[in-house]
Design a protein around this motif. Structure first.
Motif, PDB file in Angstrom:
ATOM      1  N   TYR A 333      37.830  67.846  27.896  1.00 43.91           N
ATOM      2  CA  TYR A 333      37.992  66.536  28.532  1.00 43.91           C
ATOM      3  C   TYR A 333      37.814  66.691  30.046  1.00 43.91           C
ATOM      4  CZ  TYR A 333      39.970  65.306  23.994  1.00 43.91           C
ATOM      5  OH  TYR A 333      40.163  65.087  22.649  1.00 43.91           O
ATOM      6  N   PRO A 334      36.591  66.951  30.507  1.00 42.24           N
ATOM      7  CA  PRO A 334      36.358  67.307  31.913  1.00 42.24           C
ATOM      8  C   PRO A 334      36.672  66.196  32.905  1.00 42.24           C
ATOM      9  CG  PRO A 334      34.276  66.955  30.754  1.00 42.24           C
ATOM     10  CD  PRO A 334      35.339  66.960  29.716  1.00 42.24           C
ATOM     11  N   ILE A 335      36.757  64.953  32.464  1.00 40.84           N
ATOM     12  CA  ILE A 335      37.058  63.868  33.393  1.00 40.84           C
ATOM     13  C   ILE A 335      38.450  64.036  34.013  1.00 40.84           C
ATOM     14  CG2 ILE A 335      38.096  62.324  31.691  1.00 40.84           C
ATOM     15  CD1 ILE A 335      35.717  61.342  34.577  1.00 40.84           C
ATOM     16  N   ASN A 337      39.585  66.795  35.100  1.00 47.45           N
ATOM     17  CA  ASN A 337      39.441  67.800  36.168  1.00 47.45           C
ATOM     18  C   ASN A 337      38.664  67.159  37.315  1.00 47.45           C
ATOM     19  OD1 ASN A 337      39.787  70.627  37.050  1.00 47.45           O
ATOM     20  ND2 ASN A 337      37.558  70.708  36.927  1.00 47.45           N
ATOM     21  N   SER A 338      39.225  66.106  37.868  1.00 46.23           N
ATOM     22  CA  SER A 338      38.499  65.273  38.832  1.00 46.23           C
ATOM     23  C   SER A 338      39.378  64.897  40.006  1.00 46.23           C
ATOM     24  CB  SER A 338      37.999  63.989  38.149  1.00 46.23           C
ATOM     25  OG  SER A 338      37.167  64.260  37.056  1.00 46.23           O
ATOM     26  N   ILE A 347      34.312  58.702  41.135  1.00 43.70           N
ATOM     27  CA  ILE A 347      35.067  59.787  40.514  1.00 43.70           C
ATOM     28  C   ILE A 347      34.282  61.069  40.735  1.00 43.70           C
ATOM     29  CG2 ILE A 347      35.964  60.733  38.365  1.00 43.70           C
ATOM     30  CD1 ILE A 347      36.184  57.868  37.319  1.00 43.70           C
ATOM     31  N   GLN A 349      33.894  64.536  39.485  1.00 38.50           N
ATOM     32  CA  GLN A 349      34.238  65.445  38.396  1.00 38.50           C
ATOM     33  C   GLN A 349      33.844  66.850  38.811  1.00 38.50           C
ATOM     34  OE1 GLN A 349      33.549  64.141  34.266  1.00 38.50           O
ATOM     35  NE2 GLN A 349      32.489  66.095  33.946  1.00 38.50           N
ATOM     36  N   HIS A 350      34.823  67.728  38.936  1.00 38.11           N
ATOM     37  CA  HIS A 350      34.585  69.068  39.479  1.00 38.11           C
ATOM     38  C   HIS A 350      33.976  69.988  38.429  1.00 38.11           C
ATOM     39  CE1 HIS A 350      36.767  67.798  43.016  1.00 38.11           C
ATOM     40  NE2 HIS A 350      37.805  67.470  42.270  1.00 38.11           N
ATOM     41  N   THR A 406      42.338  71.574  41.292  1.00 34.32           N
ATOM     42  CA  THR A 406      41.735  70.426  40.606  1.00 34.32           C
ATOM     43  C   THR A 406      42.601  69.891  39.467  1.00 34.32           C
ATOM     44  OG1 THR A 406      40.488  71.888  39.106  1.00 34.32           O
ATOM     45  CG2 THR A 406      39.400  71.209  41.168  1.00 34.32           C
ATOM     46  N   GLU A 428      44.470  65.163  43.056  1.00 37.61           N
ATOM     47  CA  GLU A 428      44.105  65.360  41.658  1.00 37.61           C
ATOM     48  C   GLU A 428      44.384  64.080  40.873  1.00 37.61           C
ATOM     49  OE1 GLU A 428      46.356  68.777  40.476  1.00 37.61           O
ATOM     50  OE2 GLU A 428      45.534  70.027  42.087  1.00 37.61           O
ATOM     51  N   VAL A 464      40.975  56.648  36.365  1.00 40.17           N
ATOM     52  CA  VAL A 464      39.962  57.628  35.978  1.00 40.17           C
ATOM     53  C   VAL A 464      39.702  57.613  34.481  1.00 40.17           C
ATOM     54  CG1 VAL A 464      39.481  60.113  35.897  1.00 40.17           C
ATOM     55  CG2 VAL A 464      40.467  59.099  37.950  1.00 40.17           C
ATOM     56  N   CYS A 465      40.720  57.366  33.686  1.00 38.25           N
ATOM     57  CA  CYS A 465      40.536  57.373  32.233  1.00 38.25           C
ATOM     58  C   CYS A 465      41.562  56.452  31.593  1.00 38.25           C
ATOM     59  CB  CYS A 465      40.666  58.787  31.662  1.00 38.25           C
ATOM     60  SG  CYS A 465      42.331  59.466  31.783  1.00 38.25           S
TER      61      CYS A 465
END
Length: 491
Positions: A333-335, A337-338, A347, A349-350, A406, A428, A464-465
């Protein structure tokens, strides 16, 4: 490059502005613009080498040793111990060593002011042809560009210029010692020298001017100890009609009697506490956060921990194993890590996962970071976390270890609590919390059993989500805890 030679036949030239080098407080990063001087490694008259550590300063995040980019003789320290200096302000002034110490000005800013040291011939460097007025550009420890080659010398007066004290030879040159701190209190017509703005502010906060005190420093300079003594004396004695109404309270932790006879304690937000307060306030003010939580059966995690120890002969902490699951979950769930852009319109996203671990240290709450945690094996991640844990006992993380996070993992179970609606570590967008792990009754295959259960709480930025992503991440980590060998196939 300026090369100076000293010989016994020719007296050293007097330093001039062209030969004077001011070492300025460098940018300490992360928007930190000020630091407090906590230790001087040199004194006026000392000969130093390029890249030699000259001072320790404490920023809001860490204690940093600063090397001088100049070599030569120290003529002035521009700040006293405990004084706050800002980026770009001078710390020390250095002249070529052969220029002698006739221009030494002592400590400017809160301690010795205007002190001089005539210097001696045997304090000067021999005729080595060494270039001593070359700057290295180093601003932080470990960033030097050359080896130290200058022989260190001390002035005849010792580290703080107290020549003649107790020797019986030069005692006539030493002025009578100033009165003890706070020995003489306020006098409206007195105008004692006050250098430190913190001393002025401390006095003003308590309704008087610091210059009205007879200072205990050299030249009757008013120090913080004098102001503290005056505050204590004013609190212990009855006040007259001119005294400010209402309860008085000290700055720095000194209790002062209030009008009701009880005591108040006013503690300023300074240093790390001030930065933490600002970050938490900004997080609460700007982030529309939501919190979800889940109870998880962690019994198999302890079984896996024991099996790993038996198979490898090495110990793995529960925190390190959960950190491994968190990294895997962020890859799913990379979102999460943003971070958000400054204007809140994008946004970011790192690409890499820099895992922060909230740690309670002697200096307060810090979040040291394991950089590029996504590239580590379980063993490497364990070792990196162990290093941070060991350092957290001292609280002296280098600045690089406190930047770039992050995502944050917060294990507050050690404080004996089950859960928390934590505040996101700005900027974060999410944080996972681990509560205490305790034995509880749990239904297993339709029957009650005693299991080790932990509560996970997850706080996320709702901009963000939505809840489906947050729930997906939390249940993924929970599933890894319940069935850890699915992920820990390789260490």
């Amino acid at each position: 490059m300026v090369i100076m030679h000293a010989t016994s036949a020719t007296p050293p030239p007097a330093p001039n502005d062209a030969l004077r080098n001011d070492f300025l407080l460098p940018d300490l990063g992360e928007g930190l613009t000020e630091a407090e001087v906590v230790a001087w490694r040199v004194a006026p008259g000392d000969v130093i080498a390029i890249d030699q550590i000259v001072v320790e300063v404490e920023s809001a995040k860490s204690v940093v040793e600063l090397p001088s980019p100049y070599g030569g003789r120290v003529v002035t320290l521009h700040a006293a111990l405990g004084q706050v200096v800002h980026a770009g302000m001078p710390l020390i002034t250095v002249v070529p060593a052969e220029a002698g110490s006739a221009a030494a000005g002592g400590i400017v800013g809160g301690g010795i002011a205007g002190a001089t040291d005539a210097g001696r011939a045997d304090d000067r460097l021999p005729d080595t042809g060494l270039a001593v007025n070359v700057g290295s550009g180093a601003v932080l420890v470990g960033y030097g560009t050359m080896e130290s080659t200058v022989r260190l010398t001390r002035p005849a007066g010792g580290r703080f210029g107290n020549r003649g004290l107790g020797t019986g030879t030069d005692s006539a040159e030493v002025p009578a010692p100033p009165p003890a701190a706070g020995a003489l209190l306020l006098e409206e017509t007195r105008r004692s020298p006050v250098v430190s703005p913190l001393v002025r502010k401390l006095a003003k906060n308590h309704g008087f001017e610091a210059s009205q005190l007879l200072g205990s420093g050299t030249g009757f300079l008013v120090l913080k100890a004098d102001v503290d003594a005056a505050i204590a004396a004013r609190a212990a004695e009855p006040t007259n009609g001119d005294a400010p109404a209402g309860p008085a309270a000290s700055v720095g932790g000194m209790p002062v009697a209030s009008t009701s006879g009880a005591t108040d304690l006013r503690i300023p937000l300074t240093g790390l506490r001030k930065v933490v307060a600002a970050r938490l306030s900004q997080s609460r003010r700007e982030i529309p956060e939501a919190t979800i939580w889940l109870d998880v059966d962690a019994t198999e995690l302890f079984v896996a921990k024991d099996r790993l120890a038996k198979a490898t002969g090495e110990r793995f902490s529960i925190t390190a194993l959960i950190a491994r699951f968190v990294v895997a979950g962020l890859q799913q769930y990379p979102i999460l890590n943003s971070s958000l852009s400054a204007d809140g319109q994008e946004i970011i996203q790192h690409g890499g996962i820099n895992l922060g671990l909230a740690a309670q240290t002697r200096r307060g709450l810090m979040v040291p970071v394991v950089h590029n945690a996504h590239t580590f094996t379980t063993r490497e991640l364990r070792d990196a976390i162990a290093t941070l844990v060991a350092t957290s006992e001292r609280g002296d993380f280098p600045p690089a270890d406190l930047t770039g996070g992050t995502f944050t993992l917060n294990n507050y179970g050690g404080f004996g609590v089950d859960g928390s609606a934590a505040i996101i570590n700005y900027p974060e967008v999410a944080m996972l919390g681990i509560g205490r792990i305790i034995e509880r009754p749990w239904v297993v295959d339709g029957a009650l059993a005693v299991r080790r259960v932990v509560q996970l709480s997850f706080v996320f930025d709702h901009r963000v989500c939505d809840g489906d992503v947050a729930s997906g991440f939390l249940t993924y980590v929970a599933r890894c805890i319940e069935e850890p060998l699915l992920l820990l196939g390789t260490v």
